[in-house]
Write a protein that holds these residues in place. Sequence first.
Motif, PDB file in Angstrom:
ATOM      1  N   ARG A  84      -3.569  -0.340  12.785  1.00 21.11           N
ATOM      2  CA  ARG A  84      -3.488  -1.320  11.698  1.00 21.11           C
ATOM      3  C   ARG A  84      -4.816  -1.488  10.975  1.00 21.11           C
ATOM      4  O   ARG A  84      -4.870  -2.159   9.939  1.00 21.11           O
ATOM      5  CB  ARG A  84      -2.999  -2.660  12.256  1.00 21.11           C
ATOM      6  CG  ARG A  84      -1.530  -2.618  12.656  1.00 21.11           C
ATOM      7  CD  ARG A  84      -1.154  -3.824  13.488  1.00 21.11           C
ATOM      8  NE  ARG A  84      -1.278  -5.060  12.725  1.00 21.11           N
ATOM      9  CZ  ARG A  84      -0.231  -5.678  12.162  1.00 21.11           C
ATOM     10  NH1 ARG A  84       0.972  -5.199  12.308  1.00 21.11           N
ATOM     11  NH2 ARG A  84      -0.416  -6.768  11.482  1.00 21.11           N
ATOM     12  N   ASN A  87      -4.626   0.816   7.536  1.00 15.20           N
ATOM     13  CA  ASN A  87      -4.116   0.291   6.264  1.00 15.20           C
ATOM     14  C   ASN A  87      -4.439  -1.196   6.104  1.00 15.20           C
ATOM     15  O   ASN A  87      -3.804  -1.889   5.333  1.00 15.20           O
ATOM     16  CB  ASN A  87      -2.605   0.548   6.124  1.00 15.20           C
ATOM     17  CG  ASN A  87      -1.788  -0.223   7.131  1.00 15.20           C
ATOM     18  OD1 ASN A  87      -2.324  -0.753   8.096  1.00 15.20           O
ATOM     19  ND2 ASN A  87      -0.497  -0.290   6.899  1.00 15.20           N
ATOM     20  N   MET A  89      -3.851  -3.729   7.768  1.00 14.84           N
ATOM     21  CA  MET A  89      -2.840  -4.743   8.084  1.00 14.84           C
ATOM     22  C   MET A  89      -3.421  -5.824   8.991  1.00 14.84           C
ATOM     23  O   MET A  89      -2.857  -6.901   9.128  1.00 14.84           O
ATOM     24  CB  MET A  89      -1.610  -4.106   8.749  1.00 14.84           C
ATOM     25  CG  MET A  89      -0.640  -3.466   7.774  1.00 14.84           C
ATOM     26  SD  MET A  89       0.034  -4.613   6.574  1.00 14.84           S
ATOM     27  CE  MET A  89       1.388  -5.324   7.513  1.00 14.84           C
ATOM     28  N   GLN A  94      -4.902 -13.910  11.337  1.00 15.47           N
ATOM     29  CA  GLN A  94      -6.009 -14.839  11.194  1.00 15.47           C
ATOM     30  C   GLN A  94      -6.992 -14.681  12.341  1.00 15.47           C
ATOM     31  O   GLN A  94      -6.600 -14.530  13.497  1.00 15.47           O
ATOM     32  CB  GLN A  94      -5.472 -16.262  11.158  1.00 15.47           C
ATOM     33  CG  GLN A  94      -6.434 -17.192  10.464  1.00 15.47           C
ATOM     34  CD  GLN A  94      -6.010 -18.636  10.607  1.00 15.47           C
ATOM     35  OE1 GLN A  94      -4.876 -18.915  10.914  1.00 15.47           O
ATOM     36  NE2 GLN A  94      -6.946 -19.530  10.367  1.00 15.47           N
ATOM     37  N   VAL A 117      -4.211  -3.227  -2.017  1.00 14.94           N
ATOM     38  CA  VAL A 117      -2.904  -2.847  -2.560  1.00 14.94           C
ATOM     39  C   VAL A 117      -2.833  -1.333  -2.780  1.00 14.94           C
ATOM     40  O   VAL A 117      -1.886  -0.664  -2.364  1.00 14.94           O
ATOM     41  CB  VAL A 117      -2.618  -3.622  -3.854  1.00 14.94           C
ATOM     42  CG1 VAL A 117      -1.455  -2.993  -4.605  1.00 14.94           C
ATOM     43  CG2 VAL A 117      -2.320  -5.080  -3.534  1.00 14.94           C
ATOM     44  N   ARG A 120      -2.795   0.586   0.485  1.00 15.98           N
ATOM     45  CA  ARG A 120      -1.517   0.631   1.196  1.00 15.98           C
ATOM     46  C   ARG A 120      -0.496   1.508   0.477  1.00 15.98           C
ATOM     47  O   ARG A 120       0.501   1.914   1.071  1.00 15.98           O
ATOM     48  CB  ARG A 120      -0.973  -0.786   1.391  1.00 15.98           C
ATOM     49  CG  ARG A 120      -1.790  -1.534   2.426  1.00 15.98           C
ATOM     50  CD  ARG A 120      -1.303  -2.916   2.664  1.00 15.98           C
ATOM     51  NE  ARG A 120      -2.273  -3.648   3.480  1.00 15.98           N
ATOM     52  CZ  ARG A 120      -2.396  -4.956   3.458  1.00 15.98           C
ATOM     53  NH1 ARG A 120      -1.634  -5.687   2.670  1.00 15.98           N
ATOM     54  NH2 ARG A 120      -3.290  -5.544   4.218  1.00 15.98           N
ATOM     55  N   MET A 125       3.343   2.778   6.275  1.00 14.61           N
ATOM     56  CA  MET A 125       3.457   2.367   7.675  1.00 14.61           C
ATOM     57  C   MET A 125       4.921   2.203   8.064  1.00 14.61           C
ATOM     58  O   MET A 125       5.734   1.718   7.288  1.00 14.61           O
ATOM     59  CB  MET A 125       2.716   1.054   7.899  1.00 14.61           C
ATOM     60  CG  MET A 125       2.614   0.682   9.365  1.00 14.61           C
ATOM     61  SD  MET A 125       1.311  -0.521   9.652  1.00 14.61           S
ATOM     62  CE  MET A 125       1.166  -0.449  11.420  1.00 14.61           C
ATOM     63  N   PHE A 127       7.221   0.587  11.191  1.00 12.36           N
ATOM     64  CA  PHE A 127       7.007  -0.378  12.272  1.00 12.36           C
ATOM     65  C   PHE A 127       7.885  -0.073  13.477  1.00 12.36           C
ATOM     66  O   PHE A 127       8.831   0.717  13.406  1.00 12.36           O
ATOM     67  CB  PHE A 127       7.273  -1.792  11.773  1.00 12.36           C
ATOM     68  CG  PHE A 127       6.270  -2.242  10.751  1.00 12.36           C
ATOM     69  CD1 PHE A 127       5.157  -2.973  11.121  1.00 12.36           C
ATOM     70  CD2 PHE A 127       6.432  -1.916   9.408  1.00 12.36           C
ATOM     71  CE1 PHE A 127       4.226  -3.371  10.183  1.00 12.36           C
ATOM     72  CE2 PHE A 127       5.505  -2.310   8.473  1.00 12.36           C
ATOM     73  CZ  PHE A 127       4.403  -3.036   8.855  1.00 12.36           C
ATOM     74  N   LYS A 129      10.005  -2.112  15.020  1.00 11.99           N
ATOM     75  CA  LYS A 129      11.388  -2.511  14.804  1.00 11.99           C
ATOM     76  C   LYS A 129      11.731  -2.137  13.368  1.00 11.99           C
ATOM     77  O   LYS A 129      10.975  -2.461  12.465  1.00 11.99           O
ATOM     78  CB  LYS A 129      11.512  -4.024  15.006  1.00 11.99           C
ATOM     79  CG  LYS A 129      12.904  -4.477  15.333  1.00 11.99           C
ATOM     80  CD  LYS A 129      12.915  -5.996  15.527  1.00 11.99           C
ATOM     81  CE  LYS A 129      14.008  -6.588  14.683  1.00 11.99           C
ATOM     82  NZ  LYS A 129      13.652  -7.809  14.009  1.00 11.99           N
ATOM     83  N   ASN A 131      12.577  -2.419   9.814  1.00  8.97           N
ATOM     84  CA  ASN A 131      12.572  -3.650   9.029  1.00  8.97           C
ATOM     85  C   ASN A 131      12.910  -3.395   7.568  1.00  8.97           C
ATOM     86  O   ASN A 131      12.129  -3.677   6.681  1.00  8.97           O
ATOM     87  CB  ASN A 131      11.224  -4.360   9.137  1.00  8.97           C
ATOM     88  CG  ASN A 131      10.075  -3.505   8.638  1.00  8.97           C
ATOM     89  OD1 ASN A 131      10.241  -2.307   8.420  1.00  8.97           O
ATOM     90  ND2 ASN A 131       8.928  -4.100   8.444  1.00  8.97           N
TER      91      ASN A 131
ATOM     92  N   ALA B 321       2.887  -3.816   3.827  1.00  9.14           N
ATOM     93  CA  ALA B 321       2.553  -2.433   4.137  1.00  9.14           C
ATOM     94  C   ALA B 321       2.960  -1.492   3.010  1.00  9.14           C
ATOM     95  O   ALA B 321       2.438  -0.390   2.897  1.00  9.14           O
ATOM     96  CB  ALA B 321       3.221  -1.998   5.440  1.00  9.14           C
ATOM     97  N   GLY B 323       2.309  -2.187   0.082  1.00  7.00           N
ATOM     98  CA  GLY B 323       1.309  -2.401  -0.956  1.00  7.00           C
ATOM     99  C   GLY B 323       1.656  -3.547  -1.881  1.00  7.00           C
ATOM    100  O   GLY B 323       1.098  -3.663  -2.969  1.00  7.00           O
TER     101      GLY B 323
END
Lengths: 288, 431
Positions: A84, A87, A89, A94, A117, A120, A125, A127, A129, A131, B321, B323
């Motif tokens: 992560r 990119n 992420m 925090q 922006v 990415r 990417m 993941f 799970k 999504n 991710a 962007g």
Amino acid sequence: MIDSTPRAPGSKGVLADTLEQDAPLGSVQTVGEALLENPSVSCRDVAVHYGDKQALFDINLDMGTNEVLALIGPSGCGKTTFLRCINRMNDTIQGCRVSGTIKIDDEEINHADADVVSLRSRVGMVFQKPNPFPKSIYDNIAYGPRIHALTASNEELDQIVEDSLKRAGLWKEVADRLQAPGTGLSGGQQQRLCIARAIAVNPDVILMDEPCSALDPIATARIEELIDELRENFTIAIVTHSMQQAARVSQRTAYFHMGSLVEVGSTDQIFTNPRQRLTEDYITGRFG
Amino acid sequence: MNKASHVSRVGRSPSRLNQRRFRAERRFRRLGLLGVVLALASVVFLLGTIFSSGYSAFWRLQFAVDIQFDPALMKITERPTAEELQEVHYLALFRKNLERAYPEVKKRSERRKLAQMFSESAPDVLRELVLADPTLVGETRRVWVLASSSADMIAKGNAPRDIEEKRRVLTDQQLAWLDQWEEEGLARNRFNTRFFTSGPSRSPELAGLAGAIVGSALTLLVTLIISFPVGVAAAVYLEEYAPKNRISEIIEVNINNLAAVPSIIFGLLGLAVLLNFFGLPRGTPLVGGIVLSLMTLPTIIIASRAALKAVPPSIRDGALAMGASPMQTVFHHVLPLAMPGMLTGTIIGLAQALGETAPLLMIGMFAFVADIPSGVVDQASALPVQIYLWAESSERGYVELTAAGIMVILIFLVLMNLLAVFLRKKFERRW
């Protein structure tokens, strides 16, 4: 159960004992060919802190063009955290600080002024799970090209959607129902949809965070084939808990342990002749 | 299981133990059922009371009078202008026609009693008829006029009839007229359209909710315009952008506290700040709406945050991710998924605001405003305030109006809740 949230090291158990005996946190020297000539992605002295806890220690690792790099290691060792970083992420978490230099095609991306922006859009990417967005299959793929204004016309967009689905091996299954919701597909199809979504913006690098851990063996095999095909056009890094998967899909393998990069090498070498005892213990299943 | 507990069980027969457990189970289930029955019974009782005392307000007794539109009585020429018709003393015309129709009523006091059988709106009815059709002048027509509230109540059985004259709302003579007219077909019941078309009145038979409904609608509009965007923006900021630290925790606790502040406090705030300091116009939907939106905001923020929390983080990660900027992520993915919950929260908040009386009383929305407000800076009343004013009134004719007003506000509440359910069902998306 595999936890997708990056965890700070220090969890108790066999692992902690092993490490305390062998080496204190962060003092592990990387063994093997971590650095490459003409890397696609190069990371130098990358360290990550979650608040006061350090999760990654001085990682030096390159990713070569058109190769699949597998990141392996026990849970909480920092594989996902490292992935992560590439990119950015980790920005969304925090209290997470990433130091060191990360270059993609010689362009520094790990500083405050870097455009996250556009980064990415170059580093996709996938993941753990699947999504997909709760939108139609078409809109799932078209989302990236739309927000990055990659197409001038609807025909072009249609073409990108078709190409991406074809490259992800999903076109035949969904060609007649592009307007159906992406969330209505099976798990394996959803994951391939997510891969198609990632390649629709034509990135340089694709990061995969345990992409098959929620899939059955057949869907897994399908994704692994796909990864092998995608290698021709993209640089791929894949986090996996399956030794077999790492051995099947990757050319290079990096073994992480307690936030340190222990050993890097060609996948053949790592699995047949590991140079570090930690690596050997892990791949032979003595712990992890 | 350790040995000791095993041993201590041996003394008791397992079947007795089971029986005791089953009994406890049954008792527990009956208690729950009792609670449900009690709650339902009280709701049924409440609705039943309101309905039984309020439904009659939707009907009004009318009496027929044969009116001769005699130019001499009206003190106009054969071919009057519209202005002249406007100026006619219609009350005199009505009285004279009554005298003509009931020549046997001679005494002054008796004539007054006769006139009191009719609503004081009778002259207005005549005026409207003549103005709408000036050719009526010179003709004789049977005109239906609203009965007075007293006659109406006796006819509906809302006021007791078989008691001594002194305590009855109608005299023996008036009662006789009522019976006579009912027999002769000179009395009829008609739907009370006035209830929905006119404002408050000092005569119960003329009073309506239109002013209050419009006032409430305008107030809620102001509330919606202020509280929805502000509430959603606050929720999005707190949920998506704000760092999780002490300050955001304090803000969160205080928003939750704000939701529990008694509404009259918000009224005091409106009085002190909006009216006295900023000098906004007193008793208007504008001020009422601002005060109610302060009251509604915590509800909307809490509901919106819950809706945002329910959006799976994987959707945000996926968008970021790809962007998408944080703002694009919120607008393209998070808000559409959270919107049903936010709308539901907003409508529930507005429904609360619709029923709120205390803060509106504090900022002066209780004035007797006969006109229907036409804008947010017109003096206005509101539904709950109007109901409160009617309930407080000593005249018995307002009792059924109070209940009918409550029925109207309940219907609005039910409609709003149905709208919330509908919106949730319509925009809900699964992932």
